[in-house]
Design a protein around this motif. Structure first.
Motif, short mmCIF file in Angstrom:
data_model
loop_
_atom_site.label_atom_id
_atom_site.label_comp_id
_atom_site.label_asym_id
_atom_site.label_seq_id
_atom_site.Cartn_x
_atom_site.Cartn_y
_atom_site.Cartn_z
N ASP A 122 0.80 -1.08 0.21
CA ASP A 122 0.06 -0.07 0.10
C ASP A 122 0.83 1.22 0.00
O ASP A 122 1.95 1.26 0.30
CB ASP A 122 -0.69 0.01 1.34
CG ASP A 122 -2.01 -1.04 1.00
OD1 ASP A 122 -2.34 -1.48 0.03
OD2 ASP A 122 -2.73 -1.28 2.33
N LYS A 123 0.21 2.22 -0.45
CA LYS A 123 0.96 3.71 -0.22
C LYS A 123 0.31 4.18 1.33
O LYS A 123 -0.57 3.81 1.72
CB LYS A 123 0.31 4.71 -1.40
CG LYS A 123 0.90 4.30 -2.66
CD LYS A 123 2.11 4.11 -2.88
CE LYS A 123 2.65 3.77 -4.46
NZ LYS A 123 3.93 3.82 -4.59
N MET A 124 1.32 5.07 1.64
CA MET A 124 0.89 5.84 3.04
C MET A 124 -0.60 6.55 2.79
O MET A 124 -0.88 6.78 3.96
CB MET A 124 2.01 6.77 3.27
CG MET A 124 3.42 6.06 3.89
SD MET A 124 2.96 4.88 5.20
CE MET A 124 2.49 5.96 6.61
N GLN A 129 -5.99 6.76 4.92
CA GLN A 129 -7.72 6.63 5.10
C GLN A 129 -8.01 5.58 5.85
O GLN A 129 -9.30 5.80 6.62
CB GLN A 129 -7.94 6.31 3.47
CG GLN A 129 -9.35 6.04 3.16
CD GLN A 129 -9.70 5.84 1.85
OE1 GLN A 129 -8.69 5.50 0.95
NE2 GLN A 129 -11.11 5.82 1.36
N LYS A 130 -7.47 4.25 6.16
CA LYS A 130 -8.04 3.58 6.86
C LYS A 130 -7.76 3.76 8.58
O LYS A 130 -8.85 3.59 9.28
CB LYS A 130 -7.11 2.11 6.68
CG LYS A 130 -7.17 1.52 5.44
CD LYS A 130 -6.58 0.04 5.47
CE LYS A 130 -7.00 -0.67 4.19
NZ LYS A 130 -6.24 -1.95 4.03
N VAL A 131 -6.73 4.53 8.75
CA VAL A 131 -6.78 5.19 10.24
C VAL A 131 -7.94 6.02 10.35
O VAL A 131 -8.40 5.93 11.41
CB VAL A 131 -5.39 5.87 10.39
CG1 VAL A 131 -5.36 6.67 11.71
CG2 VAL A 131 -4.30 4.77 10.45
N LEU A 161 2.82 8.80 11.02
CA LEU A 161 1.88 8.84 10.24
C LEU A 161 1.33 10.16 9.76
O LEU A 161 0.95 10.29 8.59
CB LEU A 161 0.51 8.34 10.96
CG LEU A 161 0.39 6.78 11.41
CD1 LEU A 161 -0.81 6.58 12.35
CD2 LEU A 161 0.38 6.20 10.26
N GLY A 162 1.81 11.16 10.48
CA GLY A 162 1.88 12.46 10.33
C GLY A 162 2.73 13.16 9.22
O GLY A 162 2.52 14.23 8.95
N GLY A 167 2.74 9.35 -0.76
CA GLY A 167 3.05 8.52 -2.02
C GLY A 167 4.10 7.39 -1.60
O GLY A 167 4.41 6.62 -2.54
N ASP A 168 4.58 7.73 -0.25
CA ASP A 168 5.71 6.51 0.12
C ASP A 168 4.81 5.08 0.19
O ASP A 168 3.69 5.16 0.38
CB ASP A 168 6.07 6.95 1.61
CG ASP A 168 7.18 8.09 1.53
OD1 ASP A 168 7.73 8.72 0.59
OD2 ASP A 168 7.43 8.44 2.56
N PRO A 169 5.56 4.28 -0.32
CA PRO A 169 5.29 2.72 0.05
C PRO A 169 5.33 2.48 1.38
O PRO A 169 6.12 2.97 2.06
CB PRO A 169 6.16 2.07 -1.00
CG PRO A 169 7.46 2.74 -0.92
CD PRO A 169 7.23 4.22 -0.84
#
Length: 221
Positions: A122-124, A129-131, A161-162, A167-169
């Motif tokens: 996934d991308k960050m 979004q999930k968080v 997270l912040g 775009g980071d993997p």
């Protein structure tokens, strides 16, 4: 909004007025009742829970996290547990069923379900979004567990997270996280967290599947 002083005063009132306890509790709003169950001693919480109607108790349980709700349900015998669970929403029924299914005195009974899974591919931005979805639903910031295929490879630290580029993997930010077998005794779990304060561990099941998390700050006061 209730102030910290008002909350502490209400806890004292409920704790030291056993004859008026139920009436005082029923005078509170649902939000305040939920807060009280999080703060009252186990003895007082059990006394209140045992005197509430099923409908009152279900309303409160559905506002709690599954692990918090499970702790309240453990005040009762199997018959009443099942009756109350049957009145909860489907998602709560499933989560609580898992938490109550394990043997007393084991790591599994200390679990929290406050986590989300992401893929290392996934991308960050996907993680964010999930968080946000989890936080919106539960009011809590979850731990992010990372899977490669179906295997646990680690977690993403909260501070990342912040700060990470959207775009980071995900695999760029994965760190290791300890695991504990679900049948490990609670005594050994406590010993582990005394050696590793302010940490967390993933509870693993029979088939090396992820069952939940244990947060040291939840069990070491």
């Amino acid at each position: 909004m209730a102030t910290q002083s008002n909350i502490e005063s209400t806890v004292r009132l409920l704790s030291y007025n056993p004859r008026k306890r139920l009436a005082l509790f029923r005078d509170l709003s649902l939000t305040e009742q939920v807060t009280m169950f999080r703060l009252l001693s186990k003895y007082v919480a059990k006394d209140v829970a045992g005197k509430l109607s099923d409908e009152e108790l279900v309303s409160i349980l559905e506002k709690l996290d599954p692990d918090e709700a499970s702790n309240i349900l453990r005040f009762f015998g199997a018959k009443k547990q099942q009756r109350l669970i049957s009145k909860l929403n489907t998602e709560m029924q499933e989560d609580i069923g898992v938490l109550l299914s394990f043997s007393p005195g084991t790591a599994a009974q200390l679990m929290s379900l406050n986590y989300v899974f992401v893929s290392n591919k996934d991308k960050m931005s996907d993680v964010s979004q999930k968080v946000k979805q989890h936080e919106s639903r539960t009011g809590k910031l979850p731990t992010v567990l990372v899977l490669e295929s179906e295997d646990l490879v680690g977690s993403i630290p909260g501070y990342v997270l912040g700060a990470a580029y959207p775009g980071d993997p995900v695999h760029k930010h994965v760190t290791s996280i300890p695991t504990i077998h679900y049948a490990t005794s609670q005594k050994k779990v406590m010993e582990f967290f005394r050696r590793n304060p302010h940490s967390k561990a993933v509870v693993m099941g029979k088939n090396n599947n992820e069952l939940g998390l244990i947060y040291s700050d939840d069990i070491i006061r």
